[in-house]
Write a protein that holds these residues in place. Structure first.
Motif, PDB file in Angstrom:
ATOM      1  N   ILE A 105     -13.354  -2.429   4.716  1.00 13.10           N
ATOM      2  CA  ILE A 105     -12.213  -2.631   3.832  1.00 13.10           C
ATOM      3  C   ILE A 105     -12.633  -3.289   2.519  1.00 13.10           C
ATOM      4  O   ILE A 105     -12.008  -3.081   1.475  1.00 13.10           O
ATOM      5  CB  ILE A 105     -11.128  -3.481   4.541  1.00 13.10           C
ATOM      6  CG1 ILE A 105      -9.821  -3.503   3.734  1.00 13.10           C
ATOM      7  CG2 ILE A 105     -11.640  -4.885   4.821  1.00 13.10           C
ATOM      8  CD1 ILE A 105      -9.117  -2.190   3.655  1.00 13.10           C
ATOM      9  N   HIS A 108     -13.174  -1.016  -0.470  1.00 12.13           N
ATOM     10  CA  HIS A 108     -12.034  -0.290  -1.037  1.00 12.13           C
ATOM     11  C   HIS A 108     -11.952  -0.577  -2.536  1.00 12.13           C
ATOM     12  O   HIS A 108     -12.063  -1.720  -2.963  1.00 12.13           O
ATOM     13  CB  HIS A 108     -10.739  -0.717  -0.345  1.00 12.13           C
ATOM     14  CG  HIS A 108      -9.604   0.221  -0.588  1.00 12.13           C
ATOM     15  ND1 HIS A 108      -8.963   0.314  -1.807  1.00 12.13           N
ATOM     16  CD2 HIS A 108      -8.979   1.109   0.235  1.00 12.13           C
ATOM     17  CE1 HIS A 108      -8.004   1.208  -1.726  1.00 12.13           C
ATOM     18  NE2 HIS A 108      -7.995   1.716  -0.499  1.00 12.13           N
ATOM     19  N   ASN A 110      -9.580  -0.797  -4.419  1.00 15.79           N
ATOM     20  CA  ASN A 110      -8.409  -1.605  -4.766  1.00 15.79           C
ATOM     21  C   ASN A 110      -8.464  -2.989  -4.113  1.00 15.79           C
ATOM     22  O   ASN A 110      -7.462  -3.698  -4.078  1.00 15.79           O
ATOM     23  CB  ASN A 110      -7.141  -0.872  -4.314  1.00 15.79           C
ATOM     24  CG  ASN A 110      -5.918  -1.270  -5.106  1.00 15.79           C
ATOM     25  OD1 ASN A 110      -5.948  -1.320  -6.329  1.00 15.79           O
ATOM     26  ND2 ASN A 110      -4.826  -1.571  -4.407  1.00 15.79           N
ATOM     27  N   PHE A 111      -9.626  -3.396  -3.624  1.00 14.62           N
ATOM     28  CA  PHE A 111      -9.715  -4.635  -2.852  1.00 14.62           C
ATOM     29  C   PHE A 111      -9.511  -5.870  -3.736  1.00 14.62           C
ATOM     30  O   PHE A 111      -8.694  -6.738  -3.423  1.00 14.62           O
ATOM     31  CB  PHE A 111     -11.062  -4.727  -2.135  1.00 14.62           C
ATOM     32  CG  PHE A 111     -11.134  -5.839  -1.126  1.00 14.62           C
ATOM     33  CD1 PHE A 111     -10.506  -5.726   0.109  1.00 14.62           C
ATOM     34  CD2 PHE A 111     -11.833  -7.008  -1.395  1.00 14.62           C
ATOM     35  CE1 PHE A 111     -10.562  -6.745   1.049  1.00 14.62           C
ATOM     36  CE2 PHE A 111     -11.904  -8.036  -0.458  1.00 14.62           C
ATOM     37  CZ  PHE A 111     -11.265  -7.905   0.760  1.00 14.62           C
ATOM     38  N   TYR A 182     -11.200   0.925   6.709  1.00 11.62           N
ATOM     39  CA  TYR A 182     -10.176   1.873   6.257  1.00 11.62           C
ATOM     40  C   TYR A 182     -10.810   3.257   6.186  1.00 11.62           C
ATOM     41  O   TYR A 182     -12.035   3.402   6.249  1.00 11.62           O
ATOM     42  CB  TYR A 182      -9.612   1.457   4.895  1.00 11.62           C
ATOM     43  CG  TYR A 182     -10.466   1.860   3.708  1.00 11.62           C
ATOM     44  CD1 TYR A 182     -10.082   2.896   2.868  1.00 11.62           C
ATOM     45  CD2 TYR A 182     -11.660   1.200   3.419  1.00 11.62           C
ATOM     46  CE1 TYR A 182     -10.852   3.264   1.782  1.00 11.62           C
ATOM     47  CE2 TYR A 182     -12.434   1.557   2.333  1.00 11.62           C
ATOM     48  CZ  TYR A 182     -12.026   2.596   1.507  1.00 11.62           C
ATOM     49  OH  TYR A 182     -12.798   2.964   0.436  1.00 11.62           O
ATOM     50  N   ALA A 184     -11.831   6.251   4.162  1.00  9.15           N
ATOM     51  CA  ALA A 184     -12.122   6.611   2.777  1.00  9.15           C
ATOM     52  C   ALA A 184     -12.316   8.124   2.664  1.00  9.15           C
ATOM     53  O   ALA A 184     -12.945   8.742   3.527  1.00  9.15           O
ATOM     54  CB  ALA A 184     -13.381   5.895   2.296  1.00  9.15           C
TER      55      ALA A 184
END
Length: 274
Positions: A105, A108, A110-111, A182, A184
């Motif tokens: 995660i 990501h 957008n982390f 997550y 991807a």
């Protein structure tokens, strides 16, 4: 009883009716021509690899078979290969696959910050802490009763400056609690083409592990134009040449390859551009 020979002595091969040629739609030509000759005739003019095809000069002899009948006549079936129009390589035939793969995660896009270039909006997953926190200088706040520091959605870190991510530890954030990975998106493209250039084969082999921003590797465009002509984001190339395999196909080389598309782009300091 001796064989009585009349007419053409067939001392040189004579082309027979019924020659055929086909194009695979990407520029690969294959042709077949049948010849007849006396069993003692010299056959090199038509069976030698590289001999020109009589119905298309862009094709050359690749392989042949010979049968001999009781009348001492040789029937030669010669297969030819070539590239339409005299080009050095055919157009690539592409197969694509788009799927998902599990990644941490923390990778990501957008982390820490909202990745607007990729279509994200709202708040980032973990953020960078309260003002004046930035990605380069986070400012996470101490979580009451712990020695950990928290960001958005129950995310926790070991320091006000982030450092090690410790996980999502607040159960009230149902969408994130306990999550570590997550799915991807991952896109791969595989293709095949034929070429008469050994230099192109070698140069493509040497380009494995390198990136491109326009689909061109070793001066060969490996991506059809209907998929686009520009593959860059934030100054990073998005196409990686992941694999090249090849085989000798007579006078041509059959080249197969695989490309990886990364929507976030490949870092030039890790993956060199072509």
């Amino acid at each position: 009883m001796a064989i009585v020979k009349n007419g053409n002595a067939l001392t040189t091969p004579v082309q027979q009716p019924g020659a055929k040629i086909s194009d695979d739609g990407y520029g690969l030509l294959t042709a077949t021509v049948v010849w007849k000759a006396d069993a003692s005739a010299a056959l090199g003019s038509v069976v030698n690899r590289g001999s020109t095809c009589p119905i298309d000069a862009n094709c050359a002899a690749h392989r042949y078979s010979i049968t001999y009948d009781a009348l001492e006549v040789a029937t030669l079936t010669v297969d030819y290969v070539g590239i339409d129009g005299g080009a050095t390589s055919t157009d690539p035939q592409i197969t694509g696959s788009q799927g998902l793969t599990s990644e941490s995660i923390t990778t990501h896009p957008n982390f820490f910050e909202v990745a607007t270039a990729l279509g994200f909006s709202g708040s980032p997953i973990a953020g960078v802490g309260t003002s004046p926190g930035t990605k380069a200088d986070p400012n996470f706040q101490l979580v009451t009763g712990t020695s950990e520091y928290g960001g958005n959605n129950g995310s926790t870190f070991e320091s006000p400056k982030g450092r090690k991510f410790l996980g999502f530890k607040k159960a009230e954030f149902n969408d994130f609690y306990g999550k570590t990975n997550y799915l991807a998106p991952q896109c791969s493209l595989s293709g095949v083409f034929y070429t008469s250039s050994s230099a192109l084969v070698v140069n493509l082999r040497n380009a494995v592990g390198k990136t491109s921003g326009d689909g061109t590797f070793a001066s060969k465009n490996l991506v059809p134009t209907y998929m686009g002509t520009s593959f860059t984001i934030s100054g990073k190339n998005q196409l990686l040449l992941a694999q090249v395999s090849f085989e000798d196909f007579g006078l041509l080389y059959k080249v197969q390859y695989e490309l990886r598309f990364n929507r976030e782009g490949y870092v030039a300091s890790v993956y060199a551009p072509v």
